[in-house]
Scaffold this active site. Structure first.
Site, PDB file in Angstrom:
ATOM      1  CG  ASP A   1      73.435  36.818  51.308  1.00  0.00           C
ATOM      2  OD1 ASP A   1      72.429  36.238  51.675  1.00  0.00           O
ATOM      3  OD2 ASP A   1      73.682  37.803  50.742  1.00  0.00           O
TER       4      ASP A   1
ATOM      5  CB  CYS B   1      70.830  41.449  50.117  1.00  0.00           C
ATOM      6  SG  CYS B   1      70.796  40.406  51.094  1.00  0.00           S
TER       7      CYS B   1
ATOM      8  CG  ASP C   1      61.746  38.157  50.689  1.00  0.00           C
ATOM      9  OD1 ASP C   1      61.614  38.939  49.969  1.00  0.00           O
ATOM     10  OD2 ASP C   1      61.024  37.673  51.762  1.00  0.00           O
TER      11      ASP C   1
END
Length: 367
Positions: free
Chosen positions: A220, A359, A214
């Site tokens: 992160d 996120c 994605d």
């Protein structure tokens, strides 16, 4: 003197969360995801003010679900005072990536300005229409009453991690992907990051997490600073797992690096959960659309214990329904952040949409 990208561990005035509703990203009319987001908001509201970004059409539904989540946890509705809403059109709920990068004063860690990167939905990887999300950063900065500078560089917040002392962590896999800034060289991207974010050292890890298609490998999911000089690294011990070679290469990069103050990095390995794949019922619940990425059955999901939120007095950490793996990772986080509570939160629904707890959260530094 001067300013720099805020680290995740500076004190926050609030945390932003965006409300999910895309039926071609989130299964079963987005209801399971909305329940997970409501639980996240309920946890966050114990520790800091939450500002929920929500579309006009979803405002009443979000209010109802969050209220239910709060009251199911406690007889006291007091945390409702710590939740406000900012109504605006949204394409999806990844506020870490669509929101601004906050800049703080180097001496005081107080908020001074923000950066509004160009957002193109991760190189149009996940959906084709993203004008609403490209406008989120400016709206959030306006809400925060902070000056915001627009950048023509394509970037997302989850691709950047700063220690607050001049060191930035990124991955080559993401930042050098041709779907972001194809006309810019690695040196040009690094130069822009140093100028825009006020950092002096950029540490390039080779890879993101296996399966993170994605975002093309956001940092992160694989590494973050727990403090200046201390890095948590997603680690896979099994040599037969595709993540193993990636973890080794990232460890080598960190071992040879020095931070902005010339220090070697203390690298703490955080073992990956066992592989997690999308079930048939989860795939069937996603509406098929030409506008959004397919979410097929059997797809390995990019699960990582690194994808957590650092808040005021809290670490909101992902749980993946594996008692041993969850407990081991949470114990490492508790040791790395001794002044913060570690609160585990089921993270499968975030994962099914393509991300994690970090996120979908964005802390705004105090003024």
């Amino acid at each position: 003197m001067g300013s720099m990208m805020a680290s995740d561990f500076v004190p926050h005035a609030r945390v932003y969360v965006a409300w999910p509703e895309r039926t071609d990203t989130w299964r079963d009319n987005a209801m399971p995801a909305q329940l997970a987001f409501a639980k996240l908001v309920a946890v966050l509201a114990r520790y800091e003010h939450v500002t929920l970004l929500v579309s006009p059409e979803q405002k009443d539904n979000a209010s109802m679900m969050i209220r239910r989540s709060l009251t199911s946890r406690s007889d006291d509705d007091g945390d409702l005072r710590e939740i406000s809403m900012l109504t605006l059109p949204l394409d999806d709920a990844w506020v870490r990536d669509t929101g601004p990068t906050f800049i703080t004063d180097k001496e005081t860690n107080k908020l001074v300005q923000a950066v509004d990167w160009t957002f193109n939905a991760w190189g149009s990887t996940c959906f084709q229409e993203y004008e609403n999300d490209d406008a989120v950063a400016a709206r959030v900065a306006e809400h925060a009453r902070v000056a915001c500078a627009r950048s023509d560089v394509v970037m997302e917040g989850g691709a950047l991690c700063c220690d607050g002392e001049g060191t930035l962590l990124v991955t080559e896999e993401c930042l050098l992907c041709a779907n972001r800034n194809p006309s810019l060289s690695k040196a040009q991207i690094e130069g822009n990051l140093k100028t825009t974010l006020g950092v002096s050292t950029v540490i390039w890890l080779p890879y993101g997490l296996h399966g993170d298609t994605d975002t093309n490998g956001h940092v992160d999911n694989v590494a973050c600073f727990a403090a200046p000089g201390k890095v948590l690294l997603a680690w896979e011990e099994d040599a037969n797992d595709p993540q193993h070679a990636r973890s080794l290469a990232n460890l080598e990069a960190l071992a040879s690096a020095r931070d902005a103050r010339g220090r070697e990095l203390d690298v703490i390995k955080v073992h990956q959960p066992p592989p997690i794949v999308r079930r048939a019922d989860e795939a069937e619940g996603v509406v098929t659309s030409l506008e959004a990425k397919a979410r097929p059955e059997g797809e390995r999901l990019a699960a990582s214990y690194i994808n957590f939120y650092i808040g005021n007095g809290v670490i909101v950490a992902p749980s993946f329904e594996n008692e041993h793996a969850d407990a081991s990772a949470h114990a490492i986080l508790a040791d790395a952040f001794p002044a913060r509570d570690v609160v585990g939160l089921p993270a499968r629904e975030f994962l099914l949409g393509g991300g994690g707890i970090h996120c979908v959260t964005l802390g705004e530094p105090e003024r």
